[in-house]
Design an enzyme around this catalytic site. Structure first.
Site, PDB file in Angstrom:
ATOM      1  N   SER A 127       0.826  -1.216   0.000  1.00 22.06           N
ATOM      2  CA  SER A 127       0.000   0.000   0.000  1.00 22.06           C
ATOM      3  C   SER A 127       0.853   1.256   0.000  1.00 22.06           C
ATOM      4  O   SER A 127       0.394   2.313  -0.406  1.00 22.06           O
ATOM      5  CB  SER A 127      -0.876   0.046   1.254  1.00 22.06           C
ATOM      6  OG  SER A 127      -1.638  -1.111   1.391  1.00 22.06           O
ATOM      7  N   HIS A 148      -2.525  -3.688  -6.215  1.00 25.71           N
ATOM      8  CA  HIS A 148      -2.915  -3.390  -4.832  1.00 25.71           C
ATOM      9  C   HIS A 148      -4.350  -3.825  -4.556  1.00 25.71           C
ATOM     10  O   HIS A 148      -5.305  -3.197  -5.029  1.00 25.71           O
ATOM     11  CB  HIS A 148      -2.748  -1.876  -4.599  1.00 25.71           C
ATOM     12  CG  HIS A 148      -3.059  -1.434  -3.210  1.00 25.71           C
ATOM     13  ND1 HIS A 148      -3.858  -0.359  -2.922  1.00 25.71           N
ATOM     14  CD2 HIS A 148      -2.671  -1.932  -2.010  1.00 25.71           C
ATOM     15  CE1 HIS A 148      -3.945  -0.206  -1.617  1.00 25.71           C
ATOM     16  NE2 HIS A 148      -3.232  -1.146  -1.047  1.00 25.71           N
ATOM     17  N   GLU A 160      -5.971  -1.761  -7.513  1.00 23.66           N
ATOM     18  CA  GLU A 160      -5.242  -0.675  -8.179  1.00 23.66           C
ATOM     19  C   GLU A 160      -3.981  -1.231  -8.844  1.00 23.66           C
ATOM     20  O   GLU A 160      -3.217  -1.958  -8.198  1.00 23.66           O
ATOM     21  CB  GLU A 160      -4.874   0.407  -7.164  1.00 23.66           C
ATOM     22  CG  GLU A 160      -6.105   1.139  -6.639  1.00 23.66           C
ATOM     23  CD  GLU A 160      -5.813   2.110  -5.504  1.00 23.66           C
ATOM     24  OE1 GLU A 160      -6.451   3.162  -5.456  1.00 23.66           O
ATOM     25  OE2 GLU A 160      -4.945   1.797  -4.658  1.00 23.66           O
ATOM     26  N   ASN A 199      -6.991   5.262  -1.191  1.00 24.05           N
ATOM     27  CA  ASN A 199      -6.594   5.722   0.141  1.00 24.05           C
ATOM     28  C   ASN A 199      -6.376   7.229   0.190  1.00 24.05           C
ATOM     29  O   ASN A 199      -6.526   7.854   1.242  1.00 24.05           O
ATOM     30  CB  ASN A 199      -5.356   4.966   0.629  1.00 24.05           C
ATOM     31  CG  ASN A 199      -5.707   3.553   1.057  1.00 24.05           C
ATOM     32  OD1 ASN A 199      -6.839   3.289   1.451  1.00 24.05           O
ATOM     33  ND2 ASN A 199      -4.766   2.643   0.961  1.00 24.05           N
TER      34      ASN A 199
END
Ligand code: NAD
Length: 293
Positions: A127, A148, A160, A199
């Site tokens: 991440s 991800h 992702e 995020n």
């Protein structure tokens, strides 16, 4: 010319690391029909991982989300090993989900590069570590990227796919198509940014929520109500901070500040105060909210 990956060449998959993420990601590949080996240094972690996969897939069958035959076939496609490099020698795609430490990941990528066939993509689930920090540990930067997944990987549809400056189009397209074949919805990032997309969106919402609360515009419970009922989020930003852990949020911001030196990246004073009071959220029974029991 380096051999370029293609989705038609992806048959066998290796997931390195059998923790919270690797365990479920392995099951996602197996359910989609890919023979998958999950590896970990720690035999006990592999044992736990195998038990958890059985438990979770059995539950899918019990609830009728997957047939018993599908689940049994998926379980039969899964193997476990402590020897990541031996498993890498016959793989077409590596998804690294080992512990979040740059030194460990760089060593792993160097070793995997030696061990894996030339056409194999080496992807990291990290991440916070972009693959540009790993690409030069290998001789195949064009076949390295971030792929991800979100937690819990069996449930969350988003994946992702993030390219580094060397990643080839064939690597990006193969990884995007692989995510689709897993039944996921890939999000293509054309460049690396801290936090990637999802995020970052979440961080922007959290920061605004903290500002509104600190300015006295609305109480945190009401801000959570707005996020749930107007925006359709399953939980509000304060509830989410309590779930993730105030300590986790605090330490992530500290490390972001260490990397950027930007005072705007420091933990918000309200979060710092909760952290100093040991109010870490659900895990300590108190954070923004109080939890019974
Ligand atoms: N936890 C999350 O919510 C989440 C979400 C998205 C992405 N990620 C990313 O996924 C990765 C894994 O996170 P996690 O939460 O599953 O971690 P975890 O701590 O639960 O599991 C990591 C596993 O890696 C193993 N490991 C360590 N070094 C290894 C090595 N050299 N070879 C093989 N195995 C090794 C450990 O024994 C452990 O079982 C991290 O890069 C993290 O950034 C985590």
């Amino acid at each position: 010319m380096n051999p370029q990956p293609s989705i038609d060449a992806v048959h066998d998959v290796l997931v390195v690391g059998s923790g919270a993420m690797g365990t479920q990601i392995g099951a996602v590949f197996a359910l989609a029909g890919y023979p998958v080996t999950t590896s970990d240094l720690d035999p006990a972690a592999l044992e736990r991982s195998r038990d958890e996969v059985h438990r979770r897939l059995d539950r899918l069958a019990e609830k009728g989300r997957r047939s018993r035959e599908e689940v049994d076939a998926a379980l039969a496609r899964m193997a476990y090993t402590t020897d990541s490099l031996e498993a890498a020698s016959t793989t077409d795609f590596v998804l690294e989900a080992a512990v979040e430490r740059l030194d460990i990941k760089r060593q792993l990528f160097a070793d995997l590069d030696e061990a894996a066939p030339e056409h194999a993509i080496l992807a990291t689930n990290s991440s916070t570590i972009p693959s540009s920090l790993l690409m030069d540990a290998t001789g195949r930067g064009d076949r390295v990227c971030n792929m991800h997944f979100f937690n819990p990987a069996l449930v969350m549809a988003c994946v992702e796919v993030v390219r580094n400056p060397l990643t080839s189009d064939a690597t990006v397209e193969t990884t995007l198509e692989l995510a689709r074949r897993l039944g996921k919805q890939p999000v293509r990032l054309n460049q690396e940014v801290p936090g990637f997309v999802a995020n970052r969106l979440l961080g922007a919402l959290r920061d605004e929520a903290l500002r509104l609360e600190a300015d006295g515009v609305a109480g945190f419970e009401d801000i959570d109500v707005a996020a749930r009922t107007a925006l359709g989020h399953p939980m509000g930003p304060f509830e989410l901070m309590d779930l993730v852990g105030i300590d986790v949020s605090y330490l992530i911001r500290l490390s972001e500040h260490e990397q950027s030196g930007d005072p705007a990246d420091l933990p918000h004073p309200s979060v710092q105060k909760l952290y100093e009071q040991g109010r870490y959220g659900r895990k300590t029974g108190r954070g923004w909210y109080e939890y019974a029991g």
